[in-house]
Every structure is written in C-alpha cells, then in structure tokens.
Motif scaffolding. Structure first.
Motif, PDB file in Angstrom:
ATOM      1  N   GLU A 342    -110.623  20.422  28.258  1.00  0.00           N
ATOM      2  CA  GLU A 342    -110.072  19.503  27.423  1.00  0.00           C
ATOM      3  C   GLU A 342    -110.135  19.849  25.834  1.00  0.00           C
ATOM      4  O   GLU A 342    -109.148  19.611  25.161  1.00  0.00           O
ATOM      5  N   ALA A 343    -111.358  20.094  25.535  1.00  0.00           N
ATOM      6  CA  ALA A 343    -111.526  20.633  24.272  1.00  0.00           C
ATOM      7  C   ALA A 343    -110.396  21.753  23.656  1.00  0.00           C
ATOM      8  O   ALA A 343    -110.070  21.797  22.615  1.00  0.00           O
ATOM      9  N   GLU A 344    -110.304  22.546  24.560  1.00  0.00           N
ATOM     10  CA  GLU A 344    -109.170  23.695  24.197  1.00  0.00           C
ATOM     11  C   GLU A 344    -107.769  23.274  24.542  1.00  0.00           C
ATOM     12  O   GLU A 344    -106.768  23.788  23.847  1.00  0.00           O
ATOM     13  N   ARG A 345    -107.577  22.818  25.802  1.00  0.00           N
ATOM     14  CA  ARG A 345    -106.004  22.739  26.209  1.00  0.00           C
ATOM     15  C   ARG A 345    -105.298  21.357  25.377  1.00  0.00           C
ATOM     16  O   ARG A 345    -104.232  21.273  25.290  1.00  0.00           O
ATOM     17  N   ARG A 346    -106.120  20.308  25.217  1.00  0.00           N
ATOM     18  CA  ARG A 346    -105.322  19.059  24.599  1.00  0.00           C
ATOM     19  C   ARG A 346    -104.732  19.358  23.273  1.00  0.00           C
ATOM     20  O   ARG A 346    -103.727  19.121  22.938  1.00  0.00           O
ATOM     21  N   GLY A 406     -98.942  32.482  19.878  1.00  0.00           N
ATOM     22  CA  GLY A 406    -100.077  31.891  18.789  1.00  0.00           C
ATOM     23  C   GLY A 406    -100.920  31.044  18.970  1.00  0.00           C
ATOM     24  O   GLY A 406    -101.565  30.523  17.931  1.00  0.00           O
ATOM     25  N   GLY A 407    -100.928  30.441  19.890  1.00  0.00           N
ATOM     26  CA  GLY A 407    -101.757  29.284  20.376  1.00  0.00           C
ATOM     27  C   GLY A 407    -103.262  29.754  20.263  1.00  0.00           C
ATOM     28  O   GLY A 407    -103.808  30.663  20.725  1.00  0.00           O
ATOM     29  N   ARG A 408    -104.370  28.775  19.863  1.00  0.00           N
ATOM     30  CA  ARG A 408    -105.597  29.272  19.382  1.00  0.00           C
ATOM     31  C   ARG A 408    -106.547  28.158  19.861  1.00  0.00           C
ATOM     32  O   ARG A 408    -106.132  26.997  20.006  1.00  0.00           O
ATOM     33  N   TYR A 409    -107.870  28.449  20.117  1.00  0.00           N
ATOM     34  CA  TYR A 409    -108.773  27.519  20.388  1.00  0.00           C
ATOM     35  C   TYR A 409    -109.963  27.345  19.304  1.00  0.00           C
ATOM     36  O   TYR A 409    -111.048  27.852  19.540  1.00  0.00           O
ATOM     37  N   ASP A 410    -109.418  27.138  18.356  1.00  0.00           N
ATOM     38  CA  ASP A 410    -110.091  27.428  17.016  1.00  0.00           C
ATOM     39  C   ASP A 410    -111.103  26.140  16.944  1.00  0.00           C
ATOM     40  O   ASP A 410    -112.226  26.342  16.081  1.00  0.00           O
ATOM     41  N   SER A 411    -111.269  24.915  17.788  1.00  0.00           N
ATOM     42  CA  SER A 411    -112.346  24.081  17.470  1.00  0.00           C
ATOM     43  C   SER A 411    -113.207  24.104  18.839  1.00  0.00           C
ATOM     44  O   SER A 411    -114.170  23.114  19.065  1.00  0.00           O
ATOM     45  N   SER A 412    -113.040  25.143  19.615  1.00  0.00           N
ATOM     46  CA  SER A 412    -113.863  25.455  21.004  1.00  0.00           C
ATOM     47  C   SER A 412    -115.383  25.785  20.626  1.00  0.00           C
ATOM     48  O   SER A 412    -115.654  26.549  19.734  1.00  0.00           O
ATOM     49  N   GLY A 419    -115.251  32.181  10.996  1.00  0.00           N
ATOM     50  CA  GLY A 419    -115.095  31.478   9.727  1.00  0.00           C
ATOM     51  C   GLY A 419    -114.188  31.693   8.877  1.00  0.00           C
ATOM     52  O   GLY A 419    -114.010  31.165   7.824  1.00  0.00           O
ATOM     53  N   THR A 420    -113.437  32.901   9.358  1.00  0.00           N
ATOM     54  CA  THR A 420    -112.023  33.241   8.550  1.00  0.00           C
ATOM     55  C   THR A 420    -110.924  32.586   8.990  1.00  0.00           C
ATOM     56  O   THR A 420    -110.748  32.294  10.400  1.00  0.00           O
ATOM     57  N   ALA A 421    -109.921  32.281   7.964  1.00  0.00           N
ATOM     58  CA  ALA A 421    -108.764  31.471   8.389  1.00  0.00           C
ATOM     59  C   ALA A 421    -107.877  32.324   9.464  1.00  0.00           C
ATOM     60  O   ALA A 421    -107.618  33.625   9.030  1.00  0.00           O
ATOM     61  N   PRO A 422    -107.473  31.883  10.537  1.00  0.00           N
ATOM     62  CA  PRO A 422    -106.306  32.603  11.111  1.00  0.00           C
ATOM     63  C   PRO A 422    -104.970  32.893  10.636  1.00  0.00           C
ATOM     64  O   PRO A 422    -104.613  32.086   9.667  1.00  0.00           O
ATOM     65  N   PRO A 423    -104.133  33.549  11.009  1.00  0.00           N
ATOM     66  CA  PRO A 423    -102.885  33.628  10.633  1.00  0.00           C
ATOM     67  C   PRO A 423    -102.077  32.297  10.723  1.00  0.00           C
ATOM     68  O   PRO A 423    -102.411  31.469  11.402  1.00  0.00           O
ATOM     69  N   PRO A 424    -101.023  32.038   9.747  1.00  0.00           N
ATOM     70  CA  PRO A 424    -100.281  30.704   9.759  1.00  0.00           C
ATOM     71  C   PRO A 424     -99.695  30.386  11.351  1.00  0.00           C
ATOM     72  O   PRO A 424     -99.321  31.611  11.890  1.00  0.00           O
ATOM     73  N   ASP A 425     -99.597  29.457  11.729  1.00  0.00           N
ATOM     74  CA  ASP A 425     -98.999  29.039  13.034  1.00  0.00           C
ATOM     75  C   ASP A 425     -97.548  28.695  12.600  1.00  0.00           C
ATOM     76  O   ASP A 425     -97.108  27.412  12.295  1.00  0.00           O
ATOM     77  N   GLU A 426     -96.748  29.801  12.909  1.00  0.00           N
ATOM     78  CA  GLU A 426     -95.301  29.558  12.700  1.00  0.00           C
ATOM     79  C   GLU A 426     -94.456  29.846  13.979  1.00  0.00           C
ATOM     80  O   GLU A 426     -94.797  30.815  14.871  1.00  0.00           O
ATOM     81  N   PRO A 427     -93.488  29.208  14.176  1.00  0.00           N
ATOM     82  CA  PRO A 427     -92.706  29.407  15.743  1.00  0.00           C
ATOM     83  C   PRO A 427     -92.203  30.804  15.702  1.00  0.00           C
ATOM     84  O   PRO A 427     -92.280  31.114  16.957  1.00  0.00           O
ATOM     85  N   ILE A 511    -108.502  35.668  26.467  1.00  0.00           N
ATOM     86  CA  ILE A 511    -108.481  35.011  25.094  1.00  0.00           C
ATOM     87  C   ILE A 511    -109.743  35.853  24.645  1.00  0.00           C
ATOM     88  O   ILE A 511    -110.851  36.141  25.174  1.00  0.00           O
ATOM     89  N   VAL A 512    -109.650  36.036  23.289  1.00  0.00           N
ATOM     90  CA  VAL A 512    -110.855  36.891  22.543  1.00  0.00           C
ATOM     91  C   VAL A 512    -111.923  35.886  22.409  1.00  0.00           C
ATOM     92  O   VAL A 512    -112.030  34.880  21.484  1.00  0.00           O
ATOM     93  N   ALA A 513    -113.220  36.066  22.794  1.00  0.00           N
ATOM     94  CA  ALA A 513    -114.258  35.289  22.884  1.00  0.00           C
ATOM     95  C   ALA A 513    -115.275  35.659  21.565  1.00  0.00           C
ATOM     96  O   ALA A 513    -115.812  34.697  21.087  1.00  0.00           O
ATOM     97  N   TRP A 514    -115.284  36.892  21.187  1.00  0.00           N
ATOM     98  CA  TRP A 514    -116.222  37.403  20.060  1.00  0.00           C
ATOM     99  C   TRP A 514    -115.738  38.768  19.956  1.00  0.00           C
ATOM    100  O   TRP A 514    -115.166  39.604  20.687  1.00  0.00           O
ATOM    101  N   ARG A 515    -115.964  39.210  18.507  1.00  0.00           N
ATOM    102  CA  ARG A 515    -115.901  40.502  18.165  1.00  0.00           C
ATOM    103  C   ARG A 515    -116.948  40.937  17.159  1.00  0.00           C
ATOM    104  O   ARG A 515    -117.557  39.928  16.660  1.00  0.00           O
ATOM    105  N   GLY A 516    -117.404  42.118  17.078  1.00  0.00           N
ATOM    106  CA  GLY A 516    -118.271  42.523  16.149  1.00  0.00           C
ATOM    107  C   GLY A 516    -118.509  44.113  16.138  1.00  0.00           C
ATOM    108  O   GLY A 516    -117.720  44.911  16.822  1.00  0.00           O
TER     109      GLY A 516
END
Length: 545
Positions: A342-346, A406-412, A419-427, A511-516
């Motif tokens: 729910e946290a990701e899909r809603r 461009g759909g993202r799970y930024d609150s998951s 902590g960096t801003a993703p690109p703008p969400d534009e259609p 989905i990218v879960a982590w990078r480093g």
C-alpha cells in the motif's frame, strides 16, 4: 498477472472469476511500454506483440470531425513491426526494452490465462464466485461456489487478493471507501458513454484519410472515439451521450443511428455487443490492505480511460505485490514486508489518476461548435483552432514516457533513499535515473542484448564497469538471509555512467532498491529491502511499550 507471478515462483494459488472465461468485449486497448517490459520478463512479450493489429497496421491516433469527413490532427506512432526495430536505436526518454503495443485486453487476457494455467501450482477457476471470506489471523477462510449454482466449497489460504473490479465485493466487505472525485461532467469523457463492439468490413471505404489505430470524432452533434480491434473489420466504438439521453434502454436501431452520426455516413455493421459505462472517475481506495486481505486493479483505483492508465496500473499492482507475497509465504521475509504494498502502490495510483484526469480534461473540455464543419471562413478558423488544440493534446496523452517509466516509490521504507531529488515528474519526458525507488535505466548493450534481459527473475546486483568493486559481501549476506541473488557483471562503461555508481541492487519487480560505490553494509541493505529492518523496528517498539 498475479497468478503468473506467483505460479512461476511455485506458490499455490487459486483464481476465482465469476465470468465463464476471459473477456469477450475489447475493454482496454493500450499496453504501455513498462507493461510490455514486464511481459518480456515473464517470457511472453513477443506473443502479445503478435496479437491485435497486423504487424504493419498503423497505430496512429487521428482526430476528425467525423470518420468519413475532415481530418483535424494526427499523431503518428510506430507499427508493431517498426517497434521491434525502432526500440533498439531509441535513447533518452524512450530508452526501453519494449515500446507500447496497441492490442485489445481480450487478447491479452487469453494469453495470460494460458500461461497462468501452465504452472502446476495455479488453479484457475472461471465460472466460480466468491461468496464470503473471513480473516482468521493466521489465514483467510473463503467460501466459493459455481456461478451456475451447486455445492459451496471452503478454501483456506494464507492471503486473499481482491482484483474483482470496480464494484469489488472484497473492497465492499472490508468497508473500504474511495478517495478522489467522480461524476465529473465533460462534453466528452465525462459522464455516461455508449459502447458498441462491432464488425464493419466496409468501414474503411468511407475514410478519406490514411488509416489509424484510433479515431476520435469531434463535432457538435456526437463526440466519439473508435479503436480498431483486429485491423480488418472489428472496432470498439464509444460515444458520449448528450444531455437528456438515456442509453440503457437503447435498441440496435439506436446504436446504428448514433454510429452513423459519428461516422458521417451509413455503413453496414454487425453489432457484437453494446452497453453503457461511466467516464469521469479519479478514485483511489483509502486502503489497499486489511490484515491478510488485499485489493488491486480496479478494486483499488478507478480511472477515466484516457492514457490507458487503469489496466497498466493494475499490472504493476500485481507485479509489486506478487514478489512480496511469495517472499512471505516462502519464509524469506517477515509479514511486515507486505505493508510496503500500500505504501508504494497507493501514491502511484493517486499520481496516475491525476494524469488520466488531466488528459480527459484536455480532450473532453474542448468545445466543438457547429462552425467546425462549415465550408466558410468561420469554419476554417474553427478547424485551425481544433487542429492546434488536438495536435498538442495528442502528444500530451499518447507520447507519455514520463508517465510510463517515471513512477517512483520515494516514500517507501524498503528503499535505500539517497536524499537527492529525483528528476521532475512530467508526462511527456522521462530522465533515466538509477536513483533508488524507480525503474532501472535501460540500455542496449554492445552485443545487441537488452540490459533488462540480463536481470535475474528475483534479486540482481549489477556490478558495472570494467573493474567493479567486489560483490562478495552481498553474496554472503544473501546466503545468510536466504535471498535468491545473482550478481551480473556489465563491463560496458556507458552503463556504468548511466547508473552513476558501480553497484546497483535491483528488486524482483525491476525497481532500484539501492546503489553504491562499495558492498559495505550489504546485510543492512538487503535486510531493509526485504522488510526485515522494519520488522526489527516494530519488535523493538513493542518491547519498549
């Protein structure tokens, strides 16, 4: 889709559907590129692309005063045959493993059913309905019955997923209400619509312009749109009702009259089915889960179908939920992982319904005047106004890589956010980024393969560049946590540059879960990605309380 995802993982599941079989009516007509990428991951994208329109049939969207009259605007899109070739040279916003495909849902459903039924662990029951269910705490108990009547059957399962449509019995039994808006009124795509599934082999004989996949009729008398189902003779026609009209009791004669109004000519046709539906929804359920019961698809969100976002959002619901259910059932993740569904899909459903509403406003609020069809200076002026509007609108609604990718799970909480801003969400534009929480950037490799074809069906650690850091800590952590992880080395420097890091962890739903830069802390990374850290935090809070 959910049965395919669970079946390939060996999870026993039962599909219960009151209908006698897959859809007869065309229903959704646009499979977006992201959905096609998931079909590719499951192994049947080629089958889907071979369905529907013939390989070289145009997939354009044309705007006309009436089908047999003037063309106002058009957006040209690649045919199914062109898409297979073009996708390998496209970059930027449309860098993808697959491009969209114009195919009726009726064909897609039949293919997905056939693949779901091949899994020994999957029990597909059409002609059965859910009568009742109860959450027993450690399981769900349900009662099902053949739609034609007969003995009731009890079923006990670990979880229940209600993907049972707009009037969802499951959602209603759970008492989950809608958020959002409904009943939006527009000249077109707002209010009651009249649908005809028809066969008209001679229809193209009255078309004065090149063929298209979809035709949108814009005039003051009858707004409508029509999609080609088979590229030969079958069409899905949808007309907006005028104030005071009640189509629920319309006869076939009424259907032929309305069709002729939109076509601008009398054309023989066979009516295969007809009925009404309601446009003007932008609704999202307040909850997607209650205990061991989930809702997905139209049971969880309702769209006006501009942009084709309802069906494609539903597919991603299933993709997101399936790997989490499988992980919990197999004992490879705690129950708390399921909170992330729910946290990701809603939020994604809310985002996508907003986009669909924006597209519907753009096409549906345009005022078509009688002058639009006149042979006069005023008519020329009105047609130029319409031409300008619909050329812009077509690109707004049908060139949507930003919506698609461009759909993202930024609150998951199971994503290792940077902590960096993703690109703008534009259609209409998409900036590929490996910032955790979104789709991995795609690339065609120097040897001609798609990067996505290298990804494991479960967890993948991409090790990028000619000299990536050691992945041993991730491999060790995966063994400890019993996670099916594969390390994939890609030496191509351009892919390393695209991901802006030498290591990237990709979830089973791509989905990218982590990078480093190093594998240090791999155990914590994998624990977070599988919900174990959230479970530990919850246990700690319980002890403190």
């Amino acid at each position: 889709m959910l049965a395919n995802e669970l079946g390939r993982r060996g999870i026993r599941c039962m599909v219960v559907d009151a209908k006698p079989g897959t859809a007869f009516n065309p229903q959704a007509n646009a499979t977006q590129a992201r959905t096609m990428e998931h079909f590719r991951r499951l192994g049947f994208a080629k089958e889907i692309r071979a369905l529907g329109l013939p390989p070289n049939h145009p997939t354009d969207i044309a705007y006309l005063t009436r089908f047999a009259h003037r063309e106002l605007a058009r957006i040209s899109l690649p045919t199914a045959a062109q898409a297979i070739v073009d996708v390998k040279t496209m970059t930027g916003s449309w860098s993808a493993a697959e491009l969209p495909h114009r195919v009726s849902q009726k064909f897609v459903e039949a293919t997905m059913r056939r693949h779901a039924q091949k899994w020994p662990s999957t029990d597909v029951r059409y002609g059965w309905k859910l009568k009742s269910f109860s959450d027993e705490g450690e399981s769900v108990r349900a009662t099902i019955q053949p739609t034609s009547g007969g003995a009731l059957q009890d079923v006990v399962a670990k979880f229940l997923v209600g993907a049972d449509g707009a009037r969802s019995f499951v959602r209603q039994q759970l008492g989950i209400e809608w958020d959002g808006v409904t009943g939006i009124q527009r000249e077109f795509m707002g209010g009651k619509m009249f649908a005809i599934y028809l066969r008209a082999p001679s229809l193209l004989s009255v078309l004065r312009h090149p063929r298209a996949w979809m035709y949108v009729m814009v005039n003051h008398e009858r707004r409508a749109f029509m999609a080609s189902v088979d590229g030969v003779a079958e069409y899905a026609f949808h007309a907006a009702l005028r104030p005071g009209e009640d189509a629920d009791g319309w006869s076939e004669a009424d259907a032929r009259r309305v069709f002729a109004e939109a076509i601008g000519s009398e054309v023989p046709m066979e009516i295969l089915s007809m009925g009404t539906w309601l446009a003007g929804h932008a609704l999202v359920a307040r909850r997607f889960r209650q205990g061991r019961v989930f809702i997905a698809g139209d049971a969880a969100h309702l769209f006006t179908p501009t942009g084709g976002l309802g069906y494609n959002t539903a597919v991603e619901d299933a993709v997101n939920l399936a790997w989490k259910l499988a992980s919990v059932v197999l004992g490879k993740a705690p129950l708390s992982l399921l909170e992330s569904y729910e946290a990701e899909r809603r939020p994604l459903a809310e985002r996508n319904t907003r986009y669909a509403m924006r597209f519907a406003d753009s096409v549906g609020l345009f005022q078509a005047t009688p002058e639009l069809e006149e042979d006069s200076p005023d008519g020329d002026t009105e047609r130029e106004r319409a031409r300008h509007h619909f050329n812009q609108h077509a690109r707004l609604e049908f060139n949507i890589p930003g919506v698609t990718f461009g759909g993202r799970y930024d609150s998951s909480t199971i994503i290792a956010h940077e902590g960096t801003a993703p690109p703008p969400d534009e259609p209409n534009s998409y900036t590929p980024t490996a910032s955790p929480g979104g789709r991995p950037p795609h690339a065609w490799l120097d040897d001609g393969r798609s990067l996505f074809d290298l990804l494991h069906m479960e967890w993948t650690l991409l090790a990028l560049g000619p000299n990536p850091p050691s992945a041993k800590e991730f491999e060790d952590a995966a063994r400890v946590l019993e996670i099916d992880l594969r390390v994939v080395h890609v030496a191509q420097p351009s892919v390393h540059a695209l991901y802006e890091a030498p290591l990237a962890l990709i979830r089973p739903d791509q989905i990218v879960a982590w990078r480093g830069a190093t594998a240090h802390g791999a155990l914590d990374v994998l624990s977070q990605a599988t919900g174990r850290l959230a479970d530990t935090d919850e246990q700690q809070r319980a002890k403190t309380a």
